[in-house]
Design an enzyme around this catalytic site. Sequence first.
Site, PDB file in Angstrom:
ATOM      1  N   PHE A   1       0.819  -1.219   0.000  1.00 57.96           N
ATOM      2  CA  PHE A   1       0.000   0.000   0.000  1.00 57.96           C
ATOM      3  C   PHE A   1       0.850   1.264   0.000  1.00 57.96           C
ATOM      4  O   PHE A   1       0.334   2.354   0.236  1.00 57.96           O
ATOM      5  CB  PHE A   1      -0.926   0.001   1.221  1.00 57.96           C
ATOM      6  CG  PHE A   1      -1.840  -1.199   1.285  1.00 57.96           C
ATOM      7  CD1 PHE A   1      -2.970  -1.258   0.482  1.00 57.96           C
ATOM      8  CD2 PHE A   1      -1.563  -2.267   2.126  1.00 57.96           C
ATOM      9  CE1 PHE A   1      -3.810  -2.367   0.514  1.00 57.96           C
ATOM     10  CE2 PHE A   1      -2.400  -3.378   2.172  1.00 57.96           C
ATOM     11  CZ  PHE A   1      -3.530  -3.429   1.359  1.00 57.96           C
TER      12      PHE A   1
ATOM     13  N   LYS B   1      -6.322  -4.810  -2.116  1.00 54.31           N
ATOM     14  CA  LYS B   1      -5.501  -3.795  -2.777  1.00 54.31           C
ATOM     15  C   LYS B   1      -6.281  -3.065  -3.877  1.00 54.31           C
ATOM     16  O   LYS B   1      -6.332  -1.836  -3.916  1.00 54.31           O
ATOM     17  CB  LYS B   1      -4.238  -4.458  -3.360  1.00 54.31           C
ATOM     18  CG  LYS B   1      -3.381  -3.544  -4.196  1.00 54.31           C
ATOM     19  CD  LYS B   1      -2.797  -2.402  -3.404  1.00 54.31           C
ATOM     20  CE  LYS B   1      -2.168  -1.371  -4.316  1.00 54.31           C
ATOM     21  NZ  LYS B   1      -1.705  -0.198  -3.599  1.00 54.31           N
TER      22      LYS B   1
ATOM     23  N   GLY C   1      -9.332  18.890  -9.015  1.00 51.76           N
ATOM     24  CA  GLY C   1      -8.239  19.370  -9.860  1.00 51.76           C
ATOM     25  C   GLY C   1      -8.096  18.489 -11.079  1.00 51.76           C
ATOM     26  O   GLY C   1      -9.081  17.972 -11.618  1.00 51.76           O
TER      27      GLY C   1
ATOM     28  N   CYS D   1      -0.215   3.341 -10.996  1.00 52.71           N
ATOM     29  CA  CYS D   1      -1.089   2.410 -10.268  1.00 52.71           C
ATOM     30  C   CYS D   1      -2.581   2.642 -10.486  1.00 52.71           C
ATOM     31  O   CYS D   1      -3.242   1.832 -11.121  1.00 52.71           O
ATOM     32  CB  CYS D   1      -0.771   2.450  -8.778  1.00 52.71           C
ATOM     33  SG  CYS D   1       0.839   1.742  -8.410  1.00 52.71           S
TER      34      CYS D   1
HETATM   35  N1  LIG Z   1       4.835   2.215  -7.401  1.00 53.01           N
HETATM   36  C1  LIG Z   1       4.003   2.161  -6.385  1.00 53.01           C
HETATM   37  O1  LIG Z   1       3.790   3.159  -5.674  1.00 53.01           O
HETATM   38  C2  LIG Z   1       3.284   0.886  -6.048  1.00 53.01           C
HETATM   39  C3  LIG Z   1       2.531   0.818  -4.858  1.00 53.01           C
HETATM   40  C4  LIG Z   1       1.839  -0.356  -4.567  1.00 53.01           C
HETATM   41  C5  LIG Z   1       1.860  -1.405  -5.469  1.00 53.01           C
HETATM   42  N2  LIG Z   1       2.572  -1.293  -6.633  1.00 53.01           N
HETATM   43  C6  LIG Z   1       2.591  -2.429  -7.543  1.00 53.01           C
HETATM   44  O2  LIG Z   1       3.889  -2.993  -7.496  1.00 53.01           O
HETATM   45  C7  LIG Z   1       4.242  -3.566  -8.747  1.00 53.01           C
HETATM   46  C8  LIG Z   1       5.549  -2.955  -9.213  1.00 53.01           C
HETATM   47  O3  LIG Z   1       5.364  -1.570  -9.405  1.00 53.01           O
HETATM   48  P1  LIG Z   1       6.581  -0.555  -9.568  1.00 53.01           P
HETATM   49  O4  LIG Z   1       5.982   0.800  -9.570  1.00 53.01           O
HETATM   50  O5  LIG Z   1       7.651  -0.889  -8.605  1.00 53.01           O
HETATM   51  O6  LIG Z   1       7.056  -0.937 -11.063  1.00 53.01           O
HETATM   52  P2  LIG Z   1       8.482  -0.633 -11.744  1.00 53.01           P
HETATM   53  O7  LIG Z   1       8.214  -0.688 -13.200  1.00 53.01           O
HETATM   54  O8  LIG Z   1       9.073   0.594 -11.145  1.00 53.01           O
HETATM   55  O9  LIG Z   1       9.401  -1.863 -11.304  1.00 53.01           O
HETATM   56  C9  LIG Z   1       9.261  -3.145 -11.791  1.00 53.01           C
HETATM   57  C10 LIG Z   1      10.650  -3.772 -11.848  1.00 53.01           C
HETATM   58  O10 LIG Z   1      10.540  -5.159 -12.134  1.00 53.01           O
HETATM   59  C11 LIG Z   1      11.648  -5.519 -12.950  1.00 53.01           C
HETATM   60  N3  LIG Z   1      11.381  -6.804 -13.613  1.00 53.01           N
HETATM   61  C12 LIG Z   1      10.609  -7.050 -14.691  1.00 53.01           C
HETATM   62  N4  LIG Z   1      10.631  -8.358 -14.988  1.00 53.01           N
HETATM   63  C13 LIG Z   1      11.440  -8.954 -14.069  1.00 53.01           C
HETATM   64  C14 LIG Z   1      11.842 -10.280 -13.834  1.00 53.01           C
HETATM   65  N5  LIG Z   1      11.418 -11.289 -14.616  1.00 53.01           N
HETATM   66  N6  LIG Z   1      12.684 -10.536 -12.802  1.00 53.01           N
HETATM   67  C15 LIG Z   1      13.111  -9.531 -12.009  1.00 53.01           C
HETATM   68  N7  LIG Z   1      12.758  -8.262 -12.180  1.00 53.01           N
HETATM   69  C16 LIG Z   1      11.924  -7.965 -13.192  1.00 53.01           C
HETATM   70  C17 LIG Z   1      11.788  -4.338 -13.890  1.00 53.01           C
HETATM   71  O11 LIG Z   1      13.055  -4.314 -14.511  1.00 53.01           O
HETATM   72  C18 LIG Z   1      11.548  -3.184 -12.922  1.00 53.01           C
HETATM   73  O12 LIG Z   1      12.757  -2.743 -12.339  1.00 53.01           O
HETATM   74  C19 LIG Z   1       3.042  -3.285  -9.662  1.00 53.01           C
HETATM   75  O13 LIG Z   1       2.193  -4.382  -9.626  1.00 53.01           O
HETATM   76  C20 LIG Z   1       2.383  -2.095  -9.008  1.00 53.01           C
HETATM   77  O14 LIG Z   1       1.008  -1.995  -9.330  1.00 53.01           O
HETATM   78  C21 LIG Z   1       3.298  -0.184  -6.928  1.00 53.01           C
END
Ligand SMILES: NC(=O)c1ccc[n+]([C@@H]2O[C@H](COP(=O)([O-])OP(=O)(O)OC[C@H]3O[C@@H](n4cnc5c(N)ncnc54)[C@H](O)[C@@H]3O)[C@@H](O)[C@H]2O)c1
EC number: 1.1.1.22
Length: 443
Positions: free
Chosen positions: A153, A210, A259, A266
Amino acid sequence: MRCTVFGTGYLGATHAAGMAELGHEVIGVDIDPGKVAKLASGDIPFYEPGLRKVLNDNLSAGRLRFTTDYEEAADFADVHFLGVGTPQKKGDYGADLRHVHAVIDSLVPRLRRPAVIVGKSTVPVGTAADLSKRARDLAPEGVDVEVAWNPEFLREGFAVHDTLHPDRIVVGVQENSLRSEAAVRELYAPLLADGVPFLVTDLQTAELVKVSANAFLATKISFINAISEVCEAAGADVTLLADALGYDPRIGRRFLNAGLGFGGGCLPKDIRAFMARAGELGANHALTFLREVDSINMRRRTAMVELTTRACGGSLLGANIAVLGAAFKPESDDVRDSPALNVAGMLQLNGATVNVYDPKAMENSQRVFPTLNYSTSVVEACERANAVLVLTEWQEFLDLDPDALAGTVRAKVVVDGRNCLDVQRWRQAGWQVHALGRAAATV
Ligand SMILES: NC(=O)c1ccc[n+]([C@@H]2O[C@H](COP(=O)([O-])OP(=O)(O)OC[C@H]3O[C@@H](n4cnc5c(N)ncnc54)[C@H](O)[C@@H]3O)[C@@H](O)[C@H]2O)c1
């Protein structure tokens, strides 16, 4: 304890550093060698306040390292977090699970001891159960692999705080699970000792918590933005209205800022994937309101372009527009589905010259929208501007001195896309102030 984190993006890098900060030995794994090299050298491939320190403290303490080597990671720990991306599929509302599948397919055959894979990525309900079966099929003879789901989260901009002080921890475990709950309890022991609520559920419920949370937040934002449209039509002020609503504890003031609406990596893709999944499950009507939530949200971007056109006297042709803000929200450099950049692009398509400035998101913006002009400061972006747009509510923009900026622009016209400026102050300095949902503020 030892653990690994697969995927070292916004979520995974923060989680890996956070787990190390809790005292565990952690390996972060990514397929992007550039990202891994950066993190290993104590540098962060994105902007997240406070993360650099936690990362470096734990690299120096020897509790944290990064690799692209699945073999090394599989051998290192018995608990593996999965935090890879789950973007929207191309040409479809559903989530693209190829990265999640790739981790399972590459990791599980390399496991030599019983292991727990703890998913953190946001996935459509039913994914964890599918992965659990996939893992069972791929596991070497005699190696028992459990899949659990522990949705994340964290908020970008507050990711370190949210990782070390979460509101709650939710863990979905598979039927007949033997090790997942105990493993997760042990990893999060310091947080549980702090009294963080801990909820153990089935896999489906954890996945749904989520996406439901995101759907609720998106709905709250689009609700106030829909009211904002009515305010404009009726000549009312949506910010005063939101203040008045917010005093009702059943409603609350947070997420009621009318806004430009939501964006980022996400919320938009999560509500779309949620709708798609509900349809697949036969709950066709349950989430049709999310289509409206999405459409209200996207309308904000065109409304902003229309408001800017009016502010420029009816045409954007040849207008010089300063766009302050490119990230989808302040304290982040994330420009995925950023309303600010989207608006900047549309203004350009309508014939304006657009000069963008953002305190942290310049590099990412240039990659996504290379044809816009980028400035290295507010003043540079505002030089000879016919209108100044505030599209991301960075503190730097809230603190701007309208008197000081007056000498830079061609016309003292400001369009507040986030209802974040002190309208009185800008007006007193002789500026025309335009804002979404505030007819009263519009000159
Ligand atoms: N960013 C946020 O604030 C946030 C918050 C909660 C949940 N999420 C969820 O978390 C997940 C990741 O989001 P994010 O923002 O970190 O994405 P991101 O794109 O920043 O990071 C994803 C990473 O995974 C790596 N990757 C891809 N395939 C891979 C593999 N086979 N093995 C190892 N690494 C691999 C990529 O190179 C990348 O660095 C998503 O499902 C997103 O919805 C994100």
